[in-house]
Design a protein around this motif. Structure first.
Motif, PDB file in Angstrom:
ATOM      1  N   THR A  29       0.834  -1.205   0.000  1.00  0.00           N
ATOM      2  CA  THR A  29       0.000   0.000   0.000  1.00  0.00           C
ATOM      3  C   THR A  29       0.870   1.256   0.000  1.00  0.00           C
ATOM      4  N   SER A  30       0.482   2.218  -0.815  1.00  0.00           N
ATOM      5  CA  SER A  30       1.169   3.511  -0.826  1.00  0.00           C
ATOM      6  C   SER A  30       0.338   4.499  -0.016  1.00  0.00           C
ATOM      7  N   PHE A  31       0.985   5.074   1.009  1.00  0.00           N
ATOM      8  CA  PHE A  31       0.283   6.044   1.842  1.00  0.00           C
ATOM      9  C   PHE A  31      -0.259   7.201   1.001  1.00  0.00           C
ATOM     10  N   SER A  32       0.590   7.748   0.141  1.00  0.00           N
ATOM     11  CA  SER A  32       0.162   8.931  -0.605  1.00  0.00           C
ATOM     12  C   SER A  32      -0.887   8.581  -1.652  1.00  0.00           C
TER      13      SER A  32
ATOM     14  N   SER B  31       4.611   1.128   5.518  1.00  0.00           N
ATOM     15  CA  SER B  31       5.206  -0.053   6.148  1.00  0.00           C
ATOM     16  C   SER B  31       5.886   0.294   7.464  1.00  0.00           C
ATOM     17  N   ALA B  32       6.480   1.483   7.561  1.00  0.00           N
ATOM     18  CA  ALA B  32       7.093   1.857   8.839  1.00  0.00           C
ATOM     19  C   ALA B  32       6.029   1.950   9.932  1.00  0.00           C
ATOM     20  N   ALA B  33       4.867   2.459   9.578  1.00  0.00           N
ATOM     21  CA  ALA B  33       3.787   2.553  10.571  1.00  0.00           C
ATOM     22  C   ALA B  33       3.288   1.160  10.949  1.00  0.00           C
TER      23      ALA B  33
ATOM     24  N   GLY C  47       6.103  -0.905  12.587  1.00  0.00           N
ATOM     25  CA  GLY C  47       6.504  -0.283  13.845  1.00  0.00           C
ATOM     26  C   GLY C  47       5.525  -0.589  14.955  1.00  0.00           C
ATOM     27  N   ALA C  48       4.251  -0.462  14.657  1.00  0.00           N
ATOM     28  CA  ALA C  48       3.249  -0.744  15.685  1.00  0.00           C
ATOM     29  C   ALA C  48       3.313  -2.206  16.096  1.00  0.00           C
ATOM     30  N   GLU C  49       3.501  -3.093  15.109  1.00  0.00           N
ATOM     31  CA  GLU C  49       3.596  -4.514  15.419  1.00  0.00           C
ATOM     32  C   GLU C  49       4.835  -4.786  16.263  1.00  0.00           C
ATOM     33  N   GLY C  50       5.959  -4.194  15.863  1.00  0.00           N
ATOM     34  CA  GLY C  50       7.211  -4.423  16.579  1.00  0.00           C
ATOM     35  C   GLY C  50       7.136  -3.932  18.019  1.00  0.00           C
ATOM     36  N   LEU C  51       6.324  -2.921  18.252  1.00  0.00           N
ATOM     37  CA  LEU C  51       6.171  -2.394  19.606  1.00  0.00           C
ATOM     38  C   LEU C  51       4.995  -3.039  20.329  1.00  0.00           C
ATOM     39  N   ALA C  52       4.353  -4.024  19.682  1.00  0.00           N
ATOM     40  CA  ALA C  52       3.154  -4.645  20.248  1.00  0.00           C
ATOM     41  C   ALA C  52       2.191  -3.566  20.727  1.00  0.00           C
TER      42      ALA C  52
END
Lengths: 347, 347
Positions: A291-294, B294-296, B299-304
């Motif tokens: 998925t592309s955020f933009s 993907s960072a979001a 990241g959320a998964e990695g931080l549980a």
């Protein structure tokens, strides 16, 4: 931030060696010593599952199996974790709980066989057998060594009533059905479309949508063969065929827009079709990492579409148990998973 | 999909010349003729505001003003819209309504001065003056010509009680406060943090959060100077200073996690800080176009982290009026906007 009295942190900050002050996932190097801090768990590793993108890069770069094996050993020795420096990705691991710190909140006990559901990119790891049982020729890496789970981490105990491969296959995508369940219930949604309904996360999301009370469940799939499989599995009220990257084809195939659309197909360019398939006031849940955020944000604006768009968080409390439960209680889901395993099994 | 009886479509499919079957934004070429279909509106253009990234690319590629002007004319002549083929971006326009089709749902009338809030990348455009009033040396392009608004489009009538530049500046970011309002009300959230609270969308979001009932409104800004400006404007209960790209610094600065975090700062790498600043069960709204999906998600998964993450949709019904209303009723917001205008005004 929760910092335990012993000076550790629930997200593993105390394991970061370099650079200082970053999260374990961003770290160049972790302290992977197999001695648990008070809220940690140490696991005896049995197998690593390398992320597909990471394995592909290693294979293309290093060629033969022995060189790939040497590369993995070097990464883990240098970084204290299996994070491919080129792709940035990791994978997950299987093992048995060796030691549980007195303050661990994970509910694990010594001897539990577990799969980690947080990425290897942030999991302290030591390899002790030189990967001597691995030929370097596949993503599944038999491995002896140790790993560490932090206070705030995710690990699922492997169920005894299901084949291990099947459980791992379900656990790999367990965030999608859990969030689908939550969204459909929160919105009291009656109509749900799952784009990519024939895949692993897709079929579980179809089952979750129906279990959560949706009365019109639409599966969108790319091929006639997949449509027949989903129909035979009985997971959807309507099965339609379209290229998810073609917004108009998606909208026409779905027909009357749905209240919730779940995107489970891992190809780029599915944002606009998902938006068009969703009714005003509805919700799109994006689970695809492509998925592309933009594209999503600008696409919805360009279409003047008043839809809520969620980034699919892979973590929802209880997601592993929920997904395994769906597999157990929905014969159609299990049939699709088992058919997929037969297809991908080596001859 | 809504298709009018005359064969047009509310999203402008009938204006697509090439390739067939794509949305106007994806089209290579649009039919830009200034004759409205039944649900369309034709606007006499007065000015184009080119997207900053697009203008920069044109300037770097073509050098002097005359060459940049020629490039814009060539793009619009070839494509029937101002979409930079390299950056893919457009901008917005200002003009006066010339003709309203009998079925237009936009509520505009002939003579209204409007700003388009959908991108130029999907707006049929004809330029008739050769851009003779533009020196090619800035993003603001005086322009005579015509543009077309579709049935499902967004245009705001410019208010008479506010300076035009100020209105445009507000309309440019009006999605953020409207969605902040909606989320804070829907969750009955009491604590809200706006990352980048000193900027345009950030200051409006702070005002929206407070108006929606939040009793602890935190502004996170990067510098002492910005902190003083936000404090003086009285928009937040707490103003804290941190680099939004440093997750731990963000979490420490915010302290007790908030129920809703709004990310309004246009730099990459703010996802993890936003997740850490948000309480379990809370919501993060990402408005920055620099957000990585993907960072979001990872990241959320990695931080549980059990947080809901929303892609900031630039369109919420009534967003333009809502943002202008906040500006009118919140002196601190207006003060920040006017100070920004003074800073960026040419000497």
């Amino acid at each position: 931030m929760t910092v335990s009295r012993a000076g550790g942190s629930a997200i593993g900050l105390h394991r970061v060696l370099e650079p200082e002050g970053v999260l374990p996932q961003q770290a160049l190097r972790l302290d992977a010593s197999p001695v648990p801090w008070p809220d940690e768990v140490v696991v005896d590793v049995e197998r690593l599952n390398l992320d597909a993108a990471s394995y592909r890069q290693l294979r293309e770069r290093h060629g033969d199996g022995a060189a790939v094996r040497a590369a993995v050993l070097e990464i883990v020795a240098a970084r204290g974790k299996m994070q491919n420096p080129v792709t940035g990705s990791g994978g997950m691991l299987l093992g048995t709980v060796r030691e549980v710190g007195p303050d661990s909140p994970l509910g694990l006990k010594v001897g539990d066989r577990v799969a980690t559901l947080v990425s290897l990119t942030l999991t302290p790891l030591v390899i002790t057998d030189g990967l001597s049982d691995w030929d370097g020729l596949g993503e599944q890496v038999p491995c002896k060594g140790t790993a560490v789970l932090f206070g705030r981490s995710i690990a699922a105990v492997l169920p005894e009533d299901l084949p291990e491969e099947l459980s791992l296959s379900v656990l790999d995508v367990c965030g999608a059905p859990a969030l689908t369940d939550r969204v459909v219930r929160a919105k009291s949604a009656r109509s749900v479309c799952v784009i990519g309904g024939g895949g692993k996360s897709g079929s579980l999301s179809l089952a979750a949508a129906r279990a959560a009370g949706a009365s019109r469940v639409v599966a969108l799939v790319p091929t006639r063969g997949e449509a027949e499989a989903v129909r035979a599995a009985g997971l959807a009220d309507e099965v339609v065929i379209a290229d998810a990257r073609n917004p108009l084809a998606v909208a026409q195939a779905v027909g009357e827009p749905v209240e919730v659309t779940v995107v489970c197909v891992d190809v780029a360019g599915c944002e606009h079709g998902a938006v068009l398939a969703t009714a005003a006031g509805g919700t799109v849940v994006f689970f695809s990492m492509a998925t592309s955020f933009s594209a999503a944000a600008l696409g919805a604006e360009g279409l003047a579409a008043d839809v809520e768009m969620l980034i699919g968080n892979g973590y929802v409390p209880g997601h592993a148990e929920f997904a395994l439960g769906l597999l157990r209680t929905t014969p159609g889901v299990r049939a699709l998973f088992e058919a997929r395993e037969r297809q991908t099994a080596k001859p």
